[in-house]
Design a protein around this motif. Sequence first.
Motif, short mmCIF file in Angstrom:
data_model
loop_
_atom_site.label_atom_id
_atom_site.label_comp_id
_atom_site.label_asym_id
_atom_site.label_seq_id
_atom_site.Cartn_x
_atom_site.Cartn_y
_atom_site.Cartn_z
N SER A 97 0.92 -1.05 0.04
CA SER A 97 0.04 0.01 0.11
C SER A 97 1.02 1.02 -0.14
CB SER A 97 -0.84 0.00 1.29
OG SER A 97 -0.19 0.23 2.45
N ASN A 98 0.44 2.47 -0.40
CA ASN A 98 1.11 3.54 -0.07
C ASN A 98 0.27 4.77 0.49
OD1 ASN A 98 3.18 3.25 -1.80
ND2 ASN A 98 1.93 3.33 -3.67
N VAL A 99 0.67 5.18 1.74
CA VAL A 99 0.01 6.25 2.50
C VAL A 99 1.13 7.41 2.44
CG1 VAL A 99 -0.71 6.86 4.54
CG2 VAL A 99 -1.23 4.72 3.75
N LEU A 100 0.70 8.51 1.66
CA LEU A 100 1.71 9.53 1.56
C LEU A 100 1.15 10.77 2.22
CD1 LEU A 100 1.90 9.09 -2.27
CD2 LEU A 100 3.40 7.89 -0.47
N PHE A 101 2.04 11.55 2.75
CA PHE A 101 1.58 12.66 3.27
C PHE A 101 2.46 14.05 3.08
CE2 PHE A 101 2.13 15.62 7.30
CZ PHE A 101 0.87 16.25 7.19
N ASN A 102 1.97 15.25 2.73
CA ASN A 102 2.43 16.51 2.68
C ASN A 102 1.72 17.68 3.07
OD1 ASN A 102 3.63 18.81 1.59
ND2 ASN A 102 4.79 17.61 0.22
N PRO A 103 2.26 18.34 3.94
CA PRO A 103 1.32 19.29 4.63
C PRO A 103 0.92 20.30 3.59
CG PRO A 103 3.38 19.55 5.45
CD PRO A 103 3.35 18.29 4.95
N ASP A 104 1.49 20.58 2.43
CA ASP A 104 1.54 21.60 1.59
C ASP A 104 0.47 21.20 0.35
OD1 ASP A 104 3.14 23.18 3.09
OD2 ASP A 104 4.89 22.36 2.31
N TRP A 105 0.28 19.92 0.13
CA TRP A 105 -0.50 19.55 -0.86
C TRP A 105 -1.90 20.10 -0.68
CZ3 TRP A 105 1.14 13.88 -0.80
CH2 TRP A 105 2.45 13.56 -1.46
N HIS A 106 -2.58 20.56 -1.99
CA HIS A 106 -3.97 21.08 -2.08
C HIS A 106 -4.99 20.07 -1.62
CE1 HIS A 106 -7.52 23.24 -3.62
NE2 HIS A 106 -6.61 24.25 -3.79
N ILE A 131 -3.44 6.16 -0.31
CA ILE A 131 -4.30 7.12 0.48
C ILE A 131 -3.08 8.50 0.36
CG2 ILE A 131 -5.21 7.91 2.89
CD1 ILE A 131 -5.57 4.97 3.40
N VAL A 132 -3.54 9.54 0.00
CA VAL A 132 -3.00 10.70 -0.19
C VAL A 132 -3.40 11.80 1.22
CG1 VAL A 132 -2.15 12.70 -1.40
CG2 VAL A 132 -2.44 10.40 -2.70
N LEU A 133 -2.70 12.03 1.80
CA LEU A 133 -2.85 12.94 3.01
C LEU A 133 -2.44 14.22 3.13
CD1 LEU A 133 -2.19 10.25 5.87
CD2 LEU A 133 -4.41 11.15 5.28
N THR A 134 -3.25 15.42 3.43
CA THR A 134 -2.63 16.67 3.75
C THR A 134 -3.01 17.26 4.78
OG1 THR A 134 -2.12 18.86 2.30
CG2 THR A 134 -4.48 17.91 2.32
N LEU A 135 -2.50 18.62 4.98
CA LEU A 135 -2.87 19.35 6.33
C LEU A 135 -4.32 20.11 6.37
CD1 LEU A 135 -2.16 20.19 9.31
CD2 LEU A 135 -0.82 21.76 8.40
N SER A 136 -5.18 19.92 7.21
CA SER A 136 -6.42 20.66 7.07
C SER A 136 -6.99 20.90 8.43
CB SER A 136 -7.48 20.16 6.30
OG SER A 136 -8.68 20.78 6.10
N GLY A 148 -17.20 6.40 3.02
CA GLY A 148 -16.95 6.12 1.58
C GLY A 148 -17.56 4.66 1.15
N HIS A 149 -16.91 4.31 0.23
CA HIS A 149 -17.27 2.88 -0.19
C HIS A 149 -16.04 2.04 -0.58
CE1 HIS A 149 -17.33 5.19 -4.01
NE2 HIS A 149 -18.30 5.89 -3.48
N ALA A 150 -16.22 0.78 -1.43
CA ALA A 150 -15.12 0.32 -1.63
C ALA A 150 -14.10 0.60 -2.43
CB ALA A 150 -15.64 -1.33 -2.35
N PHE A 151 -14.37 1.64 -3.37
CA PHE A 151 -13.40 2.08 -4.35
C PHE A 151 -12.99 3.24 -4.12
CE2 PHE A 151 -17.05 0.00 -6.74
CZ PHE A 151 -16.47 -1.27 -7.16
N ALA A 152 -13.44 4.28 -3.15
CA ALA A 152 -12.90 5.41 -2.77
C ALA A 152 -13.40 5.71 -1.37
CB ALA A 152 -13.29 6.46 -3.79
N ALA A 153 -12.64 6.41 -0.55
CA ALA A 153 -13.02 6.84 0.67
C ALA A 153 -12.39 7.88 1.11
CB ALA A 153 -12.65 5.57 1.65
N GLY A 154 -12.71 8.77 2.22
CA GLY A 154 -12.25 9.93 2.80
C GLY A 154 -11.96 9.42 4.37
N LEU A 155 -10.97 10.20 4.98
CA LEU A 155 -10.55 10.14 6.34
C LEU A 155 -9.91 11.28 6.69
CD1 LEU A 155 -7.44 7.73 6.63
CD2 LEU A 155 -8.40 8.53 4.37
N THR A 156 -10.17 11.43 8.01
CA THR A 156 -9.28 12.41 8.92
C THR A 156 -8.72 11.72 10.16
OG1 THR A 156 -11.12 14.02 8.35
CG2 THR A 156 -9.75 14.68 10.12
N LEU A 157 -7.79 12.15 10.59
CA LEU A 157 -6.79 11.59 11.85
C LEU A 157 -5.95 12.76 12.30
CD1 LEU A 157 -3.73 9.05 10.67
CD2 LEU A 157 -5.28 10.52 8.92
#
Length: 571
Positions: free
Chosen positions: A354-363, A383-388, A420-429
């Motif tokens: 899997s890939n879980v990527l984080f960059n606080p500056d991404w849009h 999963i692609v994460l950013t700061l919000s 979300g569902h099987a193909f796409a989802a959203g998350l906050t942590l």
Amino acid sequence: MVRHPMPKHWVIRYPKENEKIILLEKEIGVPTPLSTILVDRSIETFDSAKQFFRPSLEALHDPFLMLGMGRAVARLMQALYRSEQILIYGDYDVDGTTAVAMVYLFLQQFSGSNIRYYVPDRMLEGYGVSLQAIEQAYQNGVKLILTLDCGIKAYEAIASAVALGIDVIVCDHHEVGDSLPLAYAILNPKQGDCTYPFKELSGCGIAFKFVQACCKYNGWKYETVYPYLDLVAISTACDMVPLVDENRILTYHGIKQLAQNARPALQALMEVASLAGNVTMEDLLFKIGPRVNVAGRIGHASLVVQLLVEKDIKQARTLAQVINQQNLLRRELDHTITQEALSLIAKNTKLRKSNVLFNPDWHKGIIGIVASRCIEQHHKPTIVLTLSNGKATGSARSVPGYNIYEAIASCSALLCQYGGHAFAAGLTLPLENISDFQEMFEEVVADTIADHLLIPRQSIHALLSFQDITQKFVNILMQMAPFGLGNPMPVFVSNHVYASSYSLLKGQHLKLQLYQLGCKQHYTAIGFGLAAYESLVASGNPFSIAYTIAYNYFLGNKSLQLIIKDFKETV
């Protein structure tokens, strides 16, 4: 620089010729390769083929079969009769904004002054029903809120609304949690007790059933709401729900309406997207859909709702131009962030599934697209994460056959919220949980994903010789549209193919003239992103191609074209 695509495993989908295929071929008079595809899709009789090729609006299910529909319609009609303030609350993506526009336009005919809509700010409020919106609704005297494409997990926000004396009707299609919110009524076929015959409507599709039920309640003909099918078609295409059952019917007729009598907003969007006349699922996915989506990604999604409800073509064109400029900016951000994400993946030396990527500056508005781009290159759940708002927020995308929603749910102890569902989802942590989440998510995926799902697969639906591609064959093939999840565009394989000429386009794409020995017909073909196969094509040796068949429309001219998905050496 030419990218080398990951080698694909060709999966033969078509059954060997059997009695069902022979019988269907005789019954409906279609060529063997196409009757083979139909049987593979469980279309085995004249009646099922008729329903498939001629989807009828009369075959739509009774909306009152959906759990909660009677209660929801009665409460809405009561609110309209009493002239109560009604708020239509929808998500900021294509599915949510099309649903908001449709319900708003429908309810305006009852009492426009008492109807308002609200779309949350992706950056400030995030996904779902926000407490900020509930408080604003209370201050404005709202007595009824309709949530569209969201709400099934909005426990706190809906409880707050109820405490303030506001009733909430939830119209959602996302996966249901362990409990339900305290809404006045819930419309979601995925509820455990709901016996509605079809479970895979889009959010806008659920909203359509709601307005359809309102028509039946008032004794109006369903034709009253058929003009909204263009909006339903866009949502169905872009939300990646399967194009079977009601979805196929709704999309089939929605695309027809787009081509014949598009509303001013969609006419204007088609103009800036250089579309005219014939509209395909690919157009909805890659030209109209991204422009509907971009307002919520780059600015505020209320702009696109304003466009979708606009009835004046001049004003619609002005708004469409603004949105088109936003789309150009979105493309630039998409390219930049994707390159940065791919660089992060390249720097990780660990073997991961899997890939879980984080960059606080991404849009924040682009990360879902970036996750999909990463899968195109690496074919792993991503999963692609950013700061919000002081937390990490992200978008998840899956590979075919793997349920990423369930994988994220297994990590729920580290999350603030997810959906979300099987193909796409959203998350906050929380930010401090990112590292632990990366490791836990990797462990879950590694334990649950089958190894073959990590290899790109190319489904093959029929073996063809170029001499099989007759005009009759193409005409019948085009009648199998609209294509999408659940009814994919048939992919054919032809072996012992040669290139009489070829050229590179922008250093990335291959354009070719192809032929087979013994067949007079030459075909123009294009392989997007397949420039790495230039040496195979130039060798003079025969090769095999996996491809779809489509019409190319250019400057008013229509020509047949093969869209190559993959090459292999002919053995």
